[in-house]
Design an enzyme around this catalytic site. Structure first.
Site, short mmCIF file in Angstrom:
data_model
loop_
_atom_site.label_atom_id
_atom_site.label_comp_id
_atom_site.label_asym_id
_atom_site.label_seq_id
_atom_site.Cartn_x
_atom_site.Cartn_y
_atom_site.Cartn_z
N ILE A 138 0.84 -1.28 -0.02
CA ILE A 138 0.17 0.10 0.08
C ILE A 138 1.02 1.08 -0.07
O ILE A 138 1.79 1.33 0.99
CB ILE A 138 -0.79 0.05 1.36
CG1 ILE A 138 -1.77 -1.40 1.27
CG2 ILE A 138 -1.74 1.21 0.94
CD1 ILE A 138 -2.45 -1.60 0.09
N LYS A 139 0.56 2.11 -1.10
CA LYS A 139 1.54 3.37 -1.11
C LYS A 139 1.07 4.43 -0.40
O LYS A 139 -0.33 4.97 -0.54
CB LYS A 139 1.53 3.52 -2.77
CG LYS A 139 2.85 3.83 -3.09
CD LYS A 139 2.89 4.10 -4.69
CE LYS A 139 4.33 4.59 -5.18
NZ LYS A 139 4.23 4.77 -6.82
#
Length: 371
Positions: A138-139
């Protein structure tokens, strides 16, 4: 197998592709890159998905399956997460063989949340659940409000790609957030060996901004040296933090290092070598995520440069020269972070207009439902 890309991989650099689309998946293009170009991961961002969604026909079948009443934002999230999920499946063998270090695919929280800690935490958990694959990253952007979100997301046992890092100072805060998150996860009884992270340190954008300022003060002799120097200093900070007693205590419990990832590695100045930010940033254990154009260039004529290990002092000396020339580096880094967030925010707003002027994504959905 491309020999030049294999040599880069053999030097310890994980080669990730900075692009993803439904067509790349369905055509077998990504599978071929895994097999032939030593590609071991993928990164995405709002720019990439905005481009992918211009090919509305690629997504028509899934749009129909979403039902007659579709919220635009919900539809975009479903389409993009499906691409990431399918890419994760393609990388399953790489993920297993590398014990989780590679075979990773990133999906970014909405940049409109970059200054909202609580909403970022919530969407990180939502995207992790939506993709539903262990090898998703997850960025989360490394804004000030993003730092506690990074810490909490790691504490929740979710692997994170921290993005939009430009300065050593912010990078050290990112590493502290990661370690703090690991400590909280450990206190909660989580298995630290399952938590991974990369820290995306941006490169070419630094030269693009600094070189404009150097030209104004007549110091073209320093042109195109800042980005590499900045990355060398960042790598030195990485070595400091992950060689510390604090991390060693976590490593004894199974914790993984947060690997440096070189982002924005396509050259923006056509007078520079097109493989500059790959050749000059080699170190065992780093990731280099490349646009396809840069990857193809390296595969054609790239050379593996010497390791950057131990070169932090060289980088610091260059940064001192740039500062002495009158370039306010902290101001540069602030401008780049703000521009990065704003650029992605605008793209999210414009994603509804994916086919050119007047071609609204909402209209695409309506037309798909009528077919």
């Amino acid at each position: 197998m491309n020999d030049r890309l294999k040599a880069l991989s053999d030097a310890g650099v994980s080669i990730w592709l900075d692009d993803l689309s439904r067509a790349r998946l369905t055509s077998g293009n990504l599978a071929r890159k895994i097999a032939d170009d030593s590609v071991s991961g993928v990164t995405t961002n709002p720019t990439i998905f905005a481009a992918a969604l211009t090919n509305g026909a690629d997504y028509a079948e899934q749009l129909k399956s979403l039902g007659d009443e579709i919220d635009v934002d919900h539809a975009i999230k479903q389409l993009c997460s499906a691409d990431v999920r399918n890419a994760c499946d393609l990388f399953a063998d790489v993920f297993t063989a590398s014990n989780g270090y590679d075979g990773r695919v990133s999906i970014e929280v909405a940049p409109t949340l970059a200054n909202n800690t609580g909403a970022t935490i919530a969407q990180a958990a939502e995207l992790h659940e939506l993709v539903g694959r262990e090898n998703v990253l997850i960025k989360i952007p490394a804004t000030k409000p993003g730092l506690p979100a990074i810490r909490q997301t790691i504490a929740d046992g979710i692997s994170v790609n921290v993005t939009l890092i430009f300065s050593q100072e912010r990078y050290r805060e990112v590493m502290d957030a990661y370690l703090s998150g690991l400590e909280a996860a450990d206190a909660a009884g989580k298995d630290l060996s399952t938590i991974h992270s990369v820290a995306s340190f941006f490169v070419s954008r630094v030269d693009a901004e600094v070189d404009k300022r150097l030209a104004l003060v007549g110091r073209d002799d320093l042109k195109s040296k800042t980005a590499i120097a900045n990355a060398l200093v960042a790598y030195g900070a990485f070595a400091d933090v992950f060689g510390s007693d604090r991390f060693k205590a976590l490593a004894a419990k199974g914790a993984n290092v947060q690997r440096p990832l070189w982002a924005s590695t396509g050259t923006k100045d056509p007078t520079l070598p097109d493989t500059l930010y790959v050749t000059d940033l080699v170190a065992d254990g780093v990731v280099n995520t490349m646009p396809e154009k840069t990857m193809d260039a390296f595969g054609d004529h790239g050379e593996v440069g010497p390791s950057i290990v131990g070169k932090s002092a060289e980088g610091k000396a260059v940064l001192e020269q740039v500062s002495a020339a009158g370039v306010d580096l902290p101001a540069v880094f602030e401008v780049l972070e703000n521009e990065g967030v704003e650029k992605f925010r605008r793209l999210v707003e414009r994603t509804r207009y994916v086919g050119g002027e007047g071609d609204c994504f909402r209209q695409l959905i309506r037309e798909t439902m009528r077919e």
